[in-house]
Design a protein around this motif. Structure first.
Motif, PDB file in Angstrom:
ATOM      1  N   GLY A 256       0.783  -1.227   0.000  1.00  0.00           N
ATOM      2  CA  GLY A 256       0.000   0.000   0.000  1.00  0.00           C
ATOM      3  C   GLY A 256       0.816   1.278   0.000  1.00  0.00           C
ATOM      4  O   GLY A 256       0.245   2.372   0.013  1.00  0.00           O
ATOM      5  N   GLY A 257       2.142   1.160  -0.020  1.00  0.00           N
ATOM      6  CA  GLY A 257       2.980   2.352  -0.001  1.00  0.00           C
ATOM      7  C   GLY A 257       2.802   3.222  -1.231  1.00  0.00           C
ATOM      8  O   GLY A 257       2.834   4.451  -1.151  1.00  0.00           O
ATOM      9  N   TYR A 258       2.602   2.588  -2.383  1.00  0.00           N
ATOM     10  CA  TYR A 258       2.435   3.345  -3.629  1.00  0.00           C
ATOM     11  C   TYR A 258       1.150   4.155  -3.594  1.00  0.00           C
ATOM     12  O   TYR A 258       1.132   5.342  -3.927  1.00  0.00           O
ATOM     13  CB  TYR A 258       2.435   2.371  -4.805  1.00  0.00           C
ATOM     14  N   ASP A 259       0.056   3.531  -3.187  1.00  0.00           N
ATOM     15  CA  ASP A 259      -1.222   4.245  -3.093  1.00  0.00           C
ATOM     16  C   ASP A 259      -1.130   5.409  -2.109  1.00  0.00           C
ATOM     17  O   ASP A 259      -1.650   6.500  -2.369  1.00  0.00           O
ATOM     18  CB  ASP A 259      -2.334   3.289  -2.654  1.00  0.00           C
ATOM     19  N   LYS A 260      -0.507   5.169  -0.962  1.00  0.00           N
ATOM     20  CA  LYS A 260      -0.401   6.215   0.051  1.00  0.00           C
ATOM     21  C   LYS A 260       0.413   7.396  -0.465  1.00  0.00           C
ATOM     22  O   LYS A 260       0.045   8.565  -0.261  1.00  0.00           O
ATOM     23  CB  LYS A 260       0.256   5.649   1.313  1.00  0.00           C
ATOM     24  N   HIS A 261       1.516   7.102  -1.161  1.00  0.00           N
ATOM     25  CA  HIS A 261       2.337   8.175  -1.722  1.00  0.00           C
ATOM     26  C   HIS A 261       1.555   8.971  -2.754  1.00  0.00           C
ATOM     27  O   HIS A 261       1.623  10.210  -2.786  1.00  0.00           O
ATOM     28  CB  HIS A 261       3.597   7.575  -2.342  1.00  0.00           C
ATOM     29  N   LEU A 262       0.808   8.304  -3.616  1.00  0.00           N
ATOM     30  CA  LEU A 262       0.032   8.996  -4.636  1.00  0.00           C
ATOM     31  C   LEU A 262      -1.022   9.907  -4.021  1.00  0.00           C
ATOM     32  O   LEU A 262      -1.227  11.031  -4.487  1.00  0.00           O
ATOM     33  CB  LEU A 262      -0.635   7.982  -5.566  1.00  0.00           C
ATOM     34  N   ARG A 263      -1.699   9.435  -2.993  1.00  0.00           N
ATOM     35  CA  ARG A 263      -2.713  10.277  -2.346  1.00  0.00           C
ATOM     36  C   ARG A 263      -2.074  11.536  -1.769  1.00  0.00           C
ATOM     37  O   ARG A 263      -2.624  12.641  -1.888  1.00  0.00           O
ATOM     38  CB  ARG A 263      -3.433   9.488  -1.255  1.00  0.00           C
ATOM     39  N   ARG A 264      -0.931  11.372  -1.154  1.00  0.00           N
ATOM     40  CA  ARG A 264      -0.241  12.519  -0.573  1.00  0.00           C
ATOM     41  C   ARG A 264       0.157  13.520  -1.650  1.00  0.00           C
ATOM     42  O   ARG A 264      -0.082  14.736  -1.515  1.00  0.00           O
ATOM     43  CB  ARG A 264       1.001  12.038   0.173  1.00  0.00           C
ATOM     44  N   MET A 265       0.752  13.029  -2.741  1.00  0.00           N
ATOM     45  CA  MET A 265       1.230  13.929  -3.786  1.00  0.00           C
ATOM     46  C   MET A 265       0.071  14.545  -4.568  1.00  0.00           C
ATOM     47  O   MET A 265       0.172  15.680  -5.041  1.00  0.00           O
ATOM     48  CB  MET A 265       2.170  13.188  -4.726  1.00  0.00           C
ATOM     49  N   ARG A 266      -1.026  13.830  -4.692  1.00  0.00           N
ATOM     50  CA  ARG A 266      -2.189  14.385  -5.379  1.00  0.00           C
ATOM     51  C   ARG A 266      -2.697  15.615  -4.641  1.00  0.00           C
ATOM     52  O   ARG A 266      -3.034  16.633  -5.251  1.00  0.00           O
ATOM     53  CB  ARG A 266      -3.272  13.309  -5.485  1.00  0.00           C
ATOM     54  N   ARG A 267      -2.745  15.528  -3.316  1.00  0.00           N
ATOM     55  CA  ARG A 267      -3.177  16.688  -2.520  1.00  0.00           C
ATOM     56  C   ARG A 267      -2.195  17.844  -2.661  1.00  0.00           C
ATOM     57  O   ARG A 267      -2.605  19.000  -2.815  1.00  0.00           O
ATOM     58  CB  ARG A 267      -3.314  16.294  -1.045  1.00  0.00           C
TER      59      ARG A 267
END
Length: 464
Positions: free
Chosen positions: A354-365
């Motif tokens: 789940g690290g990839y999904d978490k990173h994407l959510r952070r960078m999207r914001r």
């Protein structure tokens, strides 16, 4: 700690960029040697009579570029690897371009499409690499399948089905060294049957055309408008399209155009090469599914982690029909025997945990916040500039007012630290004056300062 000789033009704007450029030149020239400890940001800010935030920004940029390293309790030092960098005396500002030549970003790797590398998930990626090195058997480090390690293809297939609505199985995936290599391999395979007429979007990145031609394609430009590629004007054996977020215009391929494109492919037994560019970063709504999910027997989907994480990882993928996937896999084996396996296992672990999904959510914001700040600053300071395209990605497409010159605007923006490119060199057919500005590395609190600086610089540079 070393005392530093730094020259600042306080009337020139972009103070953080000037500080970073001075330090970069000192390291390259050998005046700051590896291991040299720099002053604390507060001390240097006091010496230079600037705000501490300006110095922090300059240090962070050089850390991201690899010139500096910062550790808690140790401070900021010149990285030990800095000595290996070539010694150059090049100006930190771009040289004047030849008439009609594209104006590139000041530094080789920094483009309007570049992500903010200071946000690379170093700790989680390090944990993934550690996990790989302590768990994979020694045999896994031998020559492997040139199509990629099975674990990564399995995780990617699940991710692409879940997030991009793709119709893909692990055996249909080939791991490549980024989208550029993936497209080269596909065109190499397709052109074996004879000369390949490849339709491409107009405008499109001027960096892409040489790669496509070298891979054996004859390019046929097709106009792009507010609905994306004009399918009615398509011709050729195949088409390369970026339906999720077109570069440079920032438009999305509309549903009617998607349907028409599918009809075009099936009617003539043609191939669609789908570059899933910027699909991860849609801010105004959930992204639409990929074309490959609609026609897996006609569409080759390409993607990478270059925008989501870092271009330097050189990790990408192709999802293709079975026969073509096998042909590309064989071609990859003939070219270089495949991608580095440790990074592949690490990405598989990153996806699985789940690290990839978490990173994407952070960078999207974060990227949405930075885009909003830039657009707001333009609306207030330079309302005559028209922001085009959807709320997505890492760049904005700006149509310039009457009398503004693309090259002059690009140079002025670059001197202020904005990653900018003119659109003119990307066009085959004439179009309105426009530039592309990347916002991924522009902190939200710096947007108004940068736009005001551009306003001042351009006030005396309009052309009749």
């Amino acid at each position: 700690m070393a005392d530093l000789h730094i020259r600042i033009n306080r009337d020139g704007g972009g103070i953080a960029g000037q500080i970073a450029a001075e330090l970069r030149e000192s390291i390259r020239g050998g005046r700051l040697t590896p291991g040299t400890r720099l002053p604390a940001t507060r001390d240097l800010a006091t010496d230079l009579q600037v705000s501490r935030g300006v110095v922090v920004e300059a240090y962070e940029q050089l850390v991201a570029e690899g010139f500096l390293v910062s550790r808690v309790g140790v401070g900021t030092q010149v990285t030990p690897k800095a000595a290996a960098r070539p010694v150059t005396r090049a100006s930190p500002r771009p040289e004047p371009a030849r008439p009609g030549a594209p104006v590139c970003a000041p530094y080789y790797g920094h483009r309007p499409t570049s992500p903010d590398l200071s946000h690379f998930p170093r700790e989680r990626w390090l944990a993934a690499v550690r996990h790989v090195l302590t768990t994979v058997p020694s045999e896994a480090l031998d020559y492997g399948d040139p199509g990629g390690v099975p674990e990564l293809r399995e995780e990617l297939a699940g991710y692409l089905r879940r997030v991009r609505a793709a119709d893909v199985r692990p055996e249909n995936l080939v791991i490549v060294g980024g989208v550029a290599q993936g497209l080269s391999l596909v065109l190499h395979v397709l052109s074996r049957k004879g000369p390949l007429q490849l339709a491409v979007e107009d405008p499109t990145s001027h960096r892409q055309a040489p790669l496509l031609r070298r891979a054996g394609a004859h390019l046929v430009p097709v106009p792009v408008d507010e609905e994306g590629l004009d399918v009615r004007r398509l011709s050729g054996d195949a088409v390369l399209v970026t339906p999720a977020h077109q570069y440079p215009t920032g438009v999305v391929l509309s549903p009617p155009r998607r349907a028409a494109l599918m009809e075009w492919a099936y009617a003539g037994d043609r191939t669609i090469l789908e570059d899933d560019y910027d699909a991860e970063f849609r801010f105004d709504r959930d992204p639409v599914g990929c074309l490959q999910g609609l026609a897996p027997d006609r569409v080759i989907l390409s993607g990478s982690v270059s925008k989501a994480m870092a271009p330097g990882l050189r990790l990408g993928w192709l999802a293709a029909p079975p026969d073509l996937a096998e042909a590309v896999r064989r071609a990859r084996g003939e070219l270089d025997l495949g991608s580095p396996v440790i990074e592949q296992y690490a990405l598989a672990h990153f996806l699985r945990t789940g690290g990839y999904d978490k990173h994407l959510r952070r960078m999207r914001r974060e990227y949405r916040r930075r885009r909003d700040a830039l657009v707001r600053a333009l609306a207030e300071e330079l309302p005559e500039i028209r922001v085009k395209g959807i709320e997505a990605g890492l760049h904005v497409y700006l149509e310039l007012p009457d009398g503004w010159d693309e090259l002059k605007t690009t140079r002025a923006a670059q001197e202020l630290g904005l990653s900018t490119e003119p659109v003119g060199p990307m066009r085959d057919s004439p179009g309105p004056a426009a530039v592309v500005v990347g916002f991924a590395r522009l902190p939200a609190h710096k947007a108004f300062e940068a736009v005001r600086g551009l306003k001042v610089r351009m006030s005396g540079q309009k052309v009749d």
